[in-house]
Design an enzyme around this catalytic site. Structure first.
Site, PDB file in Angstrom:
ATOM      1  N   GLU A  10    -110.769  44.299 -30.890  1.00  0.00           N
ATOM      2  CA  GLU A  10    -109.730  44.894 -31.717  1.00  0.00           C
ATOM      3  C   GLU A  10    -109.449  46.338 -31.305  1.00  0.00           C
ATOM      4  O   GLU A  10    -108.301  46.783 -31.281  1.00  0.00           O
ATOM      5  CB  GLU A  10    -110.148  44.833 -33.184  1.00  0.00           C
ATOM      6  CG  GLU A  10    -108.968  44.882 -34.137  1.00  0.00           C
ATOM      7  CD  GLU A  10    -109.253  44.192 -35.453  1.00  0.00           C
ATOM      8  OE1 GLU A  10    -109.914  43.137 -35.438  1.00  0.00           O
ATOM      9  OE2 GLU A  10    -108.810  44.703 -36.497  1.00  0.00           O
ATOM     10  N   GLU A  47    -107.294  46.175 -28.404  1.00  0.00           N
ATOM     11  CA  GLU A  47    -105.919  45.822 -28.776  1.00  0.00           C
ATOM     12  C   GLU A  47    -105.197  47.031 -29.381  1.00  0.00           C
ATOM     13  O   GLU A  47    -104.020  47.285 -29.085  1.00  0.00           O
ATOM     14  CB  GLU A  47    -105.959  44.673 -29.782  1.00  0.00           C
ATOM     15  CG  GLU A  47    -104.612  44.000 -30.001  1.00  0.00           C
ATOM     16  CD  GLU A  47    -104.679  42.933 -31.087  1.00  0.00           C
ATOM     17  OE1 GLU A  47    -105.810  42.525 -31.457  1.00  0.00           O
ATOM     18  OE2 GLU A  47    -103.622  42.526 -31.567  1.00  0.00           O
ATOM     19  N   CYS A  80    -109.785  40.174 -40.141  1.00  0.00           N
ATOM     20  CA  CYS A  80    -110.953  39.309 -40.315  1.00  0.00           C
ATOM     21  C   CYS A  80    -111.016  38.639 -41.674  1.00  0.00           C
ATOM     22  O   CYS A  80    -111.920  37.854 -41.942  1.00  0.00           O
ATOM     23  CB  CYS A  80    -112.249  40.065 -40.068  1.00  0.00           C
ATOM     24  SG  CYS A  80    -112.118  41.796 -40.369  1.00  0.00           S
ATOM     25  N   SER A 103    -103.715  42.323 -36.097  1.00  0.00           N
ATOM     26  CA  SER A 103    -104.380  42.099 -34.819  1.00  0.00           C
ATOM     27  C   SER A 103    -104.484  40.606 -34.587  1.00  0.00           C
ATOM     28  O   SER A 103    -104.558  39.825 -35.523  1.00  0.00           O
ATOM     29  CB  SER A 103    -105.780  42.727 -34.891  1.00  0.00           C
ATOM     30  OG  SER A 103    -106.684  42.015 -34.080  1.00  0.00           O
ATOM     31  N   LYS A 132    -113.124  31.458 -46.437  1.00  0.00           N
ATOM     32  CA  LYS A 132    -113.560  30.979 -45.125  1.00  0.00           C
ATOM     33  C   LYS A 132    -113.632  29.454 -45.091  1.00  0.00           C
ATOM     34  O   LYS A 132    -113.499  28.837 -44.049  1.00  0.00           O
ATOM     35  CB  LYS A 132    -114.933  31.567 -44.771  1.00  0.00           C
ATOM     36  CG  LYS A 132    -114.999  33.082 -44.787  1.00  0.00           C
ATOM     37  CD  LYS A 132    -114.468  33.708 -43.511  1.00  0.00           C
ATOM     38  CE  LYS A 132    -114.601  35.223 -43.559  1.00  0.00           C
ATOM     39  NZ  LYS A 132    -113.918  35.870 -42.457  1.00  0.00           N
ATOM     40  N   GLU A 151    -110.313  28.667 -44.239  1.00  0.00           N
ATOM     41  CA  GLU A 151    -109.985  29.146 -42.897  1.00  0.00           C
ATOM     42  C   GLU A 151    -110.333  28.133 -41.810  1.00  0.00           C
ATOM     43  O   GLU A 151    -109.565  27.917 -40.871  1.00  0.00           O
ATOM     44  CB  GLU A 151    -110.732  30.456 -42.623  1.00  0.00           C
ATOM     45  CG  GLU A 151    -110.298  31.152 -41.352  1.00  0.00           C
ATOM     46  CD  GLU A 151    -111.197  32.336 -41.018  1.00  0.00           C
ATOM     47  OE1 GLU A 151    -112.352  32.339 -41.496  1.00  0.00           O
ATOM     48  OE2 GLU A 151    -110.753  33.233 -40.301  1.00  0.00           O
ATOM     49  N   GLU A 163    -105.355  25.847 -35.673  1.00  0.00           N
ATOM     50  CA  GLU A 163    -105.407  26.595 -34.412  1.00  0.00           C
ATOM     51  C   GLU A 163    -106.804  27.140 -34.093  1.00  0.00           C
ATOM     52  O   GLU A 163    -107.038  27.665 -33.012  1.00  0.00           O
ATOM     53  CB  GLU A 163    -104.393  27.755 -34.431  1.00  0.00           C
ATOM     54  CG  GLU A 163    -104.663  28.835 -35.448  1.00  0.00           C
ATOM     55  CD  GLU A 163    -104.018  28.555 -36.803  1.00  0.00           C
ATOM     56  OE1 GLU A 163    -103.585  27.401 -37.027  1.00  0.00           O
ATOM     57  OE2 GLU A 163    -103.967  29.477 -37.636  1.00  0.00           O
ATOM     58  N   CYS A 223    -115.960  42.299 -48.812  1.00  0.00           N
ATOM     59  CA  CYS A 223    -116.704  41.034 -48.835  1.00  0.00           C
ATOM     60  C   CYS A 223    -117.900  41.052 -49.781  1.00  0.00           C
ATOM     61  O   CYS A 223    -118.331  40.013 -50.264  1.00  0.00           O
ATOM     62  CB  CYS A 223    -117.188  40.667 -47.443  1.00  0.00           C
ATOM     63  SG  CYS A 223    -115.895  40.833 -46.208  1.00  0.00           S
TER      64      CYS A 223
END
Lengths: 639, 160, 580
Positions: free
Chosen positions: C285, C288, C305, C325, C364, C367, C372, C509
């Site tokens: 990241e 990037e 994230c 990102s 998650k 997720e 993908e 989190c």
């Protein structure tokens, strides 16, 4: 019409309109010389107004067609110039509608259909005679009563909130102005300051007519005291009590009285915007209001700079959508804000934090209808009517097992007995009075021994009921009090918003217990349980709905305990209503064996030979009542 | 507009109505009234359209629609029978009349007859207590209704 | 500050004007039971609907009982909280709630953690007096993450308040009226069809089992018992700061060592650390970010994230899906690395590897169903379980957690720096990324590695760091309501930030939807936060790019940072979704 931009102009116009309408008012001279069935020779050539009741009840009975007949007949006779047909608001005597009144002769005709309308034209308008068959007949006599105020229904009434209903055409603002409409607003804006207005209302002793009974002047003062650039005035026209149609009649018959009062309220507390929250089930009232609002704006009695005073006031209509709870102040506010009508905790009160979080004053329709007379005739006059703590009059919607169903307005302090037996004409079909219910689903049932209770806020609460919005349902020996309280509770369960535990689950459980009792599955513990749970629900609920929904049960248990015990111990319904407890029985002595009942029975539970007494098999009987309805010999009982 | 299973012309009219409102905030209920007047009921797609147009959450529109008795998500039958269950009508036997209508039309759980001809609704007080018990069909008021009258009333609409 | 005086149960108390009876009572050690009330004002969430009617008290002069949580004390108020009248009323309220509640406590997800169960026990209720109709709704597990059992809803409205006012997703609303009222999404659709981001904050505040996670514990046991599968596990940074609470340890105790030991004993073949992957995320990241900064790419860059917040931007700001990102979230990156680099290194058939993630959130779980996030037909991560589910497994296995030895993670995917540890708290991701970005941009050593401006529970935070003479502006938002504010400013072109970190859960989190319940005690969340920052301090290496295992990964396998292979395995794309 051009805008009225001063109080002087308003008063000038009032005189003008009044003179145009002068034959609308009772001509004392003519009437004092009145004999019972003739009219003075002069009158049949004079100007006449034929007033036809345009309330929802009479319109449903065909008063629109009656008006059409009048118009056609008058046209055919070429009398349009001196005979006018005027649609008015509700006269209140719904039992005998459609109502027609001829002015200035002051003759009151009842149950007028299209045929009778033609008769009235022929006899009264053309020939100058009274149309006898259309007059009210004093029960149990031969006597006819041609004048409204002589009728027992009207004698003891004092029509203040309903003053213009049945007098003016609600769709013509000029008639309203002629009878002092907007004069009070003019006086307030031009001749009084806001504090004076509030003091006058306070002095009058007017209390909220929606049921709460909160002193109106004090409420206005509270909103006035809250500091804010924006404030709102709301008229609560949600009238959700089933069996109540007081507000509806005022809105249909005299909408301007409400608009005027809202503007006065706004002036007194610094609010320039008003909303009328009206239930969607009142299309006629909505229509009349729309017309009234437009007319008021057109001539400048609403909107900017009213009467040149510098004060502006706007009114908008907001529709309810079938939620009784929206009659509660905070729920109403949430509804106007476009949300679910769920009440919120009070305090804070709407006068501090209300619509869009601004100070808001909410008043009931009937409360507002009293403002104009209070300002014009004075607080002293108003407070001379009624009792010590309950001033003025109250409109009641009399319904149920009573002879004269309709709307009455009586001074506080009148007794229940007077209302039921004099104005109401006593119990239908000569049955025995059992109870009268006031306050709708929030009120209690009052038995015979309390009929001499003078009506006021405190005295009704003391006997376990409440004033409520004015619904008054009369019950007779054929009504089961357990069933009645179940009906009211069902309503509360349906209309509960679901927010708080006490009402959402509590009322449901109360209803289940009541249903068990009405189906013969109840116990004595259940009755105790109803009392204790009912009282806790009253104590613990968040809003007025929950706080009062157990009242019908608690009052009926208090006054009609024997009926509950009969359902529980004997498994019978003394009034013969609760289906599960009915025991259909054929009286052998009366039965002639015509077999009509057996043929009507859907489950073939009745057996018997032709010309011999029949018998009902109780195991098969589903208690539908078809046999009882069919029997011409009164041989079937169900208790 | 393209993904809604709704009459496009009516939708356009509704959009114009919404656009004409000065204060959209708080106008949800008035708009739902208008929408139901136009479409007869408030299906999911219509509520979604309104939610997006007013930029308010769909959940809120749904919450409001389901709160108020007036709003329905079921299409109505051709004729709407409303039986008044106000107290005055109740004590004059409205329950029996409701039962009779339900029996004659064979309506048990939902409110519309199988042939889609009639929907039965209950109303709380039409305000014509002098004529109790009251039944309205498509707005036409029938007063002092007796159980025996039910069949006759229904036949007015089935034979025509 | 104007003070008012009142009497509670005979005790005099003086409190600032505006204090509720409930709070005033605490000052004189009078405890009033509550149920729907929830005060998390630090994260701008206060649920004060006064709807459960449990906290009722008597006020002299008032006709009916008053809710203590929503009634303000006025001068001279005389309050009684323990009269027979109040006790009977409270008890009846709970009895009524119980009468419309399933009685399957013994096998309920929230057994011993349910607030209704707790209050029924506290009030000594021994019989369910009222029997009648009960609510019956269809259960919804459509998302694989959130489980809705509306039969257990007590209409406390906490979830509604959280979803609408704090998270501003507005998925939930009260629906219907009266007894049938329940809190549900639009049209009663399954959650998967709504704009729900599965942040799980509703789960975190729901007092009963109306809203819980979809449990995958049995799936994990099944796969552990399969000799054919090579099951490896990774744990998010937030777990180690909270797991101990479930075993009677002080909130804020770091239990990394015992956690690793427990996982080993449960049967996982390798016990790895998501922190390792977090270091990789930072490296990718930061690269990037610098790329965009230097080559005029889209700015600001948003961290990515948090899958809940990613779904939020896809639904609510679909035009901005190119702004975050493209890095996958750390545990997904881990999965991708495990099934390629690790498989090769250990010579294991990748199709036999099962990656289990222990995560503090339920998003998650959703997720990993995103199509993908796979590599050559295999999901990057196979199963996600939460901290709470891990606790269940540890208890089921009969492990004495407190007395387990301290063990290490396995290698080569177990080593991590302090930067990765702080991923678990709001501000941590951006701080970690800055540590690396700073050094790469300036080619200087960063002495002050701690960026305090981005730390803490404040909803919107900002920091300015001067890099090579330019002021780099950083924004941090946690809680989706705050995220919305930042996104709106980007949409309108008014955003002044270069890089923004967004976490869907207030606090980050550590307060995820899968963490041990805090029951309204925000101090627990603060302690977890502190613990992570302390752990960071205790680490020798505090910058992600210094992690030798990470360096080795690139040398041995990935090649260039941000290069083709890295991009292929570790980056993803987002899908604009329908606005419902």
């Amino acid at each position: 019409m051009e805008k009225i931009n001063s109080l002087t102009k308003l008063r000038t116009l009032k005189e003008e309109y009044k003179s145009l309408m002068k034959h609308r008012f009772v001509n004392e001279e003519i009437n004092s010389n009145q004999k019972s069935n003739t009219l003075s020779a002069n009158t049949n050539r004079a100007l006449k107004d034929i007033l036809v009741c345009g309330g929802t009840g009479c319109e449903a009975s065909g008063s629109i067609n009656v008006s059409k007949v009048f118009i056609k007949e008058v046209e055919n006779l070429g009398l349009q110039d001196r005979v006018k047909i005027i649609k008015t608001g509700c006269f209140g005597f719904c039992e005998k509608g459609p109502i027609v009144k001829i002015m200035p002769d002051n003759i009151f005709y009842i149950e007028v259909d299209e045929e009778k309308a033609k008769l009235i034209i022929e006899e009264h308008i053309v020939k100058g005679n009274l149309a006898d068959s259309c007059l009210y007949n004093l029960p149990n006599t031969e006597q006819k009563l041609p004048h409204q105020n002589d009728l027992p229904f009207y004698k003891k009434q004092m029509r203040i909130a309903l003053r213009n209903c049945g007098l003016i055409n609600p769709e013509d603002i000029r008639e309203c102005i002629a009878v002092d409409g907007y004069e009070a607003l003019g006086r307030a804006l031009i001749e009084m300051d806001p504090l004076q207005v509030i003091n006058e209302v306070k002095k009058s002793g007017l209390r909220g007519r929606g049921g709460g009974g909160f002193p109106t002047g004090t409420k206005w003062e509270m909103t006035r005291k809250s500091e804010s650039d924006i404030k709102y005035v709301i008229c609560n026209a949600d009238e959700g009590d089933p069996g109540a149609f007081m507000d509806r009649s005022i809105l249909e018959g005299d909408p301007h009285s409400v608009l005027e009062a809202m503007a006065i309220a706004g002036y007194s507390m610094g609010a320039t915007k008003g909303y009328i929250y009206i239930r969607a089930e009142y299309p006629l009232a909505i229509n009349r209001l729309r017309i009234a609002i437009k007319q008021a704006y057109d001539i400048g009695l609403l909107g900017e700079n009213i009467l040149g005073s510098g004060f502006s006031f706007d009114v908008d209509l907001v529709y309810g959508a079938g939620a009784f709870i929206c009659g509660e102040e905070t729920a109403l506010i949430n509804s106007i804000e476009g949300g679910r009508g769920e009440p919120t905790v009070k305090p804070p009160y709407p006068s501090q934090i209300g619509l869009w979080k601004k100070p808001t004053n909410i008043n009931n329709v009937e409360t507002l209808a009293n403002i104009n007379p209070i300002l014009l005739r004075g607080a002293d006059w108003f407070s001379s009517i009624g009792t010590e703590k309950s001033k003025g009059t109250k409109v009641f919607a009399l319904a149920g097992k009573i002879n004269n169903v309709g709307l009455v307005e009586v001074p506080m302090g009148i007794t229940l007995r007077e209302i039921i037996f004099e104005l109401g004409g006593g119990i239908r079909h000569n049955k025995k009075f059992k109870a009268v219910q006031t306050g709708g689903p929030s009120g209690g049932c009052i038995p015979e021994e309390y009929l001499d209770t003078p009506i006021d806020y405190e005295s009704l609460t003391k006997i376990g009921s409440m004033m409520g919005s004015g619904g008054m349902i009369v019950m007779d020996e054929d009504d089961c009090m357990v069933n009645i309280s179940k009906f009211y509770l069902e309503f509360s369960v349906d209309e509960s918003c679901g927010r708080c535990t006490a009402c959402r689950i509590g009322n449901k459980r109360l209803h289940e217990i009541l249903t068990d009792i009405s189906e013969g599955k109840g116990t004595m513990e259940h009755i105790e349980g109803l009392k204790s749970l009912g009282n806790i629900i009253k104590d613990a609920s968040l809003c007025g709905l929950g706080q009062s929904s157990p009242n019908p049960i608690l009052s009926t248990i208090n006054f009609f305990l024997d009926e509950y015990i009969a359902h529980v111990k004997d498994k019978t319904c003394p009034a013969g209503v609760c289906t599960s407890l009915l025991k259909y029985h054929i009286n052998e002595e009366k039965c002639i064996g015509c077999t009509a009942c057996a043929k009507s029975c859907p489950v073939k539970a009745i057996s018997g030979e032709v010309k011999s007494p029949h018998i009902i098999n109780k195991e098969l009987c589903i208690k539908c009542g078809a046999c009882e309805a069919k029997c011409k010999f009164n041989a079937i009982t169900r208790r | 507009m393209t993904d809604y299973k709704l009459d496009k012309e009516k939708l356009k009219k509704l959009e114009e109505y919404i656009d004409s409102m000065e204060k959209k905030e708080g106008a949800l209920i008035n708009i739902l009234h208008e929408a139901q007047d136009m479409f007869g009921y408030l299906p999911e797609d219509l509520q979604l359209f309104i939610a997006r147009k007013l930029n308010i959450p769909a959940a809120k529109v749904f919450g409001v629609t389901t709160f108020y008795s007036f709003f329905t998500m079921e299409p109505h039958g051709k004729h709407v029978i409303s039986i008044c269950m106000g107290t005055a009508c109740f004590v004059k036997g409205a329950e029996k009349i409701l039962k009779e209508f339900k029996n004659k039309l064979n309506i048990k759980d939902n409110n519309t007859s199988e042939d889609g001809l009639f929907t039965i609704d209950t109303l709380r007080c039409v305000g014509a207590c002098g004529l109790a018990p009251v039944v309205t069909v498509d707005g036409k008021v029938y007063g002092r209704v007796k159980v025996e009258d039910v069949e006759k009333i229904l036949s007015e609409y089935t034979n025509g | 500050m104007k003070m008012v005086n009142a009497t509670i149960n005979g005790f005099q108390v003086s409190v600032p004007e505006g204090t509720t009876i409930l709070d005033a009572a605490k000052k004189v050690n009078v405890k009033i039971p509550t149920l729907c009330y929830l005060d998390l004002h630090d994260i701008k969430m206060v649920n004060r609907t006064a709807s459960c009617r449990v906290c009722l008290v008597e006020i002299e002069g008032r006709r009916n009982l008053a809710p203590a949580c929503a009634t303000e004390v006025f001068e001279g108020m005389i309050i009684k909280t323990d009269t027979l009248r109040t006790i009977k009323a409270r008890r009846t309220m709970v009895e009524l709630l119980l009468s419309d509640h399933p009685t399957d406590c013994l096998v309920c997800e929230k057994n011993t953690q349910c607030q209704l169960q707790l209050i029924a026990a506290e009030l000594g209720i021994r019989k369910i007096k009222y029997k009648g109709d009960m609510s019956n709704y269809k259960k919804d597990s459509s998302s694989g993450a959130l489980y809705r059992n509306l039969d257990k809803c007590i209409m406390c409205r906490r979830c509604e308040t959280m979803c609408n006012e704090v998270q501003t997703c507005h998925i939930l609303s009260a629906v219907d009226r009266g007894f049938e009222t329940v809190v549900a999404p639009a049209f009663g659709w399954p959650m998967l069809e709504t704009m729900c981001t599965f942040c799980g904050q509703c789960v975190a505040v729901c007092p009963t089992a109306a809203l819980t996670q979809v449990s995958n514990v049995s799936k994990v046991w099944d796969v552990l018992a399969d000799p054919d599968r090579y099951v490896i596990v990774q744990t998010a940074p937030a777990i180690r700061a909270a797991l101990g609470e479930k075993f009677d340890m002080e909130p804020g105790t770091i239990v990394t060592g015992k956690m690793a030991a427990a996982l080993r004993r449960l049967g996982f073949r390798k016990v790895f650390d998501t922190d390792f992957a977090a270091d990789v995320t930072v490296v990718e990241e930061a690269h990037e970010f610098i790329d965009r900064l230097q080559k005029g790419g889209t700015l600001p860059i948003l961290t990515s994230c948090c899958p809940s917040w990613v779904k939020f931007i896809e639904h609510q700001f679909p035009a901005l899906v190119d702004v975050p990102s493209t890095c996958k979230s750390p545990h997904i990156m881990f999965g991708a690395i495990a099934k390629t680099y690790l498989a090769e290194k250990m010579d294991i058939d990748p199709s036999k590897i099962v990656v289990v993630s222990i995560m503090p959130c339920i998003a998650k779980k959703y997720e990993i169903t995103r199509p993908e996030l796979e590599h050559e037909g295999q999901k990057n991560v196979d199963i996600v379980i939460t901290t709470r589910e891990l606790t269940d497994m540890i208890n089921e296995a009969g492990l004495d957690f407190r007395n387990l030895p301290e063990e290490d993670f396995d290698h080569p995917l177990g080593e991590s720096t302090g930067a990765s540890v702080i991923f678990g708290t709001t501000g941590g991701v951006i701080e970690a990324t800055l540590r690396t970005a700073y050094e790469w941009l300036t080619n200087e050593t960063l002495e002050k590695v701690e960026f305090h401006d981005v730390r803490g529970l404040e909803g919107l935070k900002e920091a300015v760091i001067n890099i090579n003479g330019e002021d780099i502006r950083i924004g941090v938002a946690h809680g989706l309501g705050n995220a919305r504010a930042l996104l709106e400013s980007i949409e309108s072109g008014k955003s002044k930030y270069h890089a923004i970190e967004i976490m869907a859960c207030p606090g980050g989190c550590i307060d995820g939807g899968g963490q041990p319940y805090h029951f309204g005690n925000i101090e627990i969340v603060k302690k977890r936060m502190e613990a992570l920052y302390n752990e960071d301090r205790n680490k020798k290496l505090r910058k992600s790019h210094e992690n030798p295992a990470v360096i080795k990964l690139y040398e041995e396998y990935l090649g260039e940072i941000g290069g083709e292979k890295a991009h292929y395995l570790l980056h993803t794309h987002y899908t604009p979704r329908k606005r419902i």
